[in-house]
Design an enzyme around this catalytic site. Structure first.
Site, mmCIF file in Angstrom:
data_model
loop_
_atom_site.group_PDB
_atom_site.id
_atom_site.type_symbol
_atom_site.label_atom_id
_atom_site.label_comp_id
_atom_site.label_asym_id
_atom_site.label_seq_id
_atom_site.Cartn_x
_atom_site.Cartn_y
_atom_site.Cartn_z
ATOM 1 N N SER A 28 0.843 -1.279 0.120
ATOM 2 C CA SER A 28 0.095 -0.020 -0.009
ATOM 3 C C SER A 28 0.903 1.092 -0.009
ATOM 4 O O SER A 28 2.183 1.209 0.573
ATOM 5 C CB SER A 28 -0.969 -0.145 1.317
ATOM 6 O OG SER A 28 -1.618 1.184 1.446
ATOM 7 N N TYR A 50 -2.642 -0.534 10.075
ATOM 8 C CA TYR A 50 -2.783 -0.864 8.679
ATOM 9 C C TYR A 50 -1.523 -0.566 8.000
ATOM 10 O O TYR A 50 -0.833 -1.372 7.398
ATOM 11 C CB TYR A 50 -3.803 -0.325 8.037
ATOM 12 C CG TYR A 50 -4.026 -0.570 6.573
ATOM 13 C CD1 TYR A 50 -4.461 -1.707 6.224
ATOM 14 C CD2 TYR A 50 -3.335 0.179 5.463
ATOM 15 C CE1 TYR A 50 -4.519 -1.905 4.754
ATOM 16 C CE2 TYR A 50 -3.604 0.080 4.403
ATOM 17 C CZ TYR A 50 -4.354 -1.107 3.850
ATOM 18 O OH TYR A 50 -4.210 -1.436 2.468
#
Ligand SMILES: NC(=O)c1ccc[n+]([C@@H]2O[C@H](COP(=O)([O-])OP(=O)(O)OC[C@H]3O[C@@H](n4cnc5c(N)ncnc54)[C@H](OP(=O)(O)O)[C@@H]3O)[C@@H](O)[C@H]2O)c1
Length: 251
Positions: free
Chosen positions: A157, A170
């Site tokens: 990501s 995350y």
């Protein structure tokens, strides 16, 4: 750097004869990539929590007359190594040679500051997003070694490459994913035919993106189906020799 060269398209049989396991294949990017891999010949093993959602992927693939997929209902919140080893043993028993492993499943967790993040949410995100990658890869390495060449793809990501406020566990789990990719790729580079790379999808119109950006018009971002060639490229022999790379699906 995008994974596939500009304009690259898979042949109709690009992944023919290959067996590819996709985690988080019940929805979003994982679902689209699994179905697309089947469309270019792969036998896909689709892993996810919800059996009914996996059955819907199965129906889509079978109704198109593509290679019959295998369903793996499996919860990646499981933290002991036994279920992962039992899964690998069952696959070995079925004589599976694993040509590809896409670690795609993730959870977003709490969008808060680290100071406000609950320990329970932190643990769940770390378990699903990185510890499960370790446990599953560790269990499946013998099956990956048994294929003539194999490709492991880790899903990264933007916030796993540059930390940002309020992305919490995350983001940290995605930095760990990049670290896992680099360590494993380096370990295997001279001793194995397994390649390992990370791919950042960029902004994609999925349930996770809509949850992370509730105010954003969903149509601002491409659907997963528009990007699947990036994953197919990394899982195919077209990317032979690509190892240890930090890649993106969108430029
Ligand atoms: N969409 C984006 O813009 C974007 C951007 C950067 C990175 N990514 C990454 O791309 C990957 C796919 O994201 P997505 O947007 O497609 O997300 P998504 O639509 O939320 O799909 C996530 C998948 O992971 C599965 N999953 C979650 N927890 C699980 C568990 N405990 N055990 C097994 N499966 C589990 C989900 O199954 P259930 O539905 O059953 O929970 C679902 O199939 C993720 O790694 C994400 O971090 C996405």
């Amino acid at each position: 750097m995008t994974a596939a060269p500009a304009g690259w398209h898979p042949d109709d049989n690009e992944l023919s004869g290959k067996t590819i396991l996709v985690t988080g294949a019940s929805d979003g990017i994982g679902r689209a990539v699994a179905i697309s891999c089947a469309r270019v010949g792969a036998e896909v093993l689709v892993l996810g929590r919800s059996e009914s959602a996996l059955e819907s992927v199965y129906d889509t693939i079978v109704n198109e007359g593509l290679p019959t997929p295998g369903l793996i209902p499996f919860d990646l919140r499981q933290s002991s190594s036994e279920p992962y080893e039992a899964l690998a043993a069952a696959m070995a028993e079925a004589d599976v040679k694993l040509d590809g492993l896409l670690h795609n499943a993730s959870v977003l967790g709490e969008r808060r500051s680290l100071a406000q993040t609950s320990p329970e949410s932190w643990q769940e995100v770390m378990q699903v997003n990185i510890t499960a990658i370790f446990l599953l890869t560790r269990a499946l390495i013998p099956l990956l070694e048994s294929a003539s060449s194999s490709s492991v793809v880790l899903t990264s990501s933007g916030v796993g490459r540059r930390g940002k406020a309020y992305w919490g566990a995350y983001a940290v789990s995605k930095f760990a994913t990049e670290g896992f990719m680099q360590v494993l790729a380096d370990e295997l580079a001279t001793t194995s035919r397994i390649r390992v790379n990370s791919l950042n999808p960029g902004a994609v119109n999925t349930k996770m993106r809509r949850a992370a950006y509730p105010g954003e018009p969903p149509d601002n971002n491409p659907l997963p189906e528009a990007l699947v060639n990036q994953w197919i490229y990394l899982l195919s022999t077209a990317s032979a020799g690509v190892n240890g790379k930090t890649l993106s699906a969108q430029s």
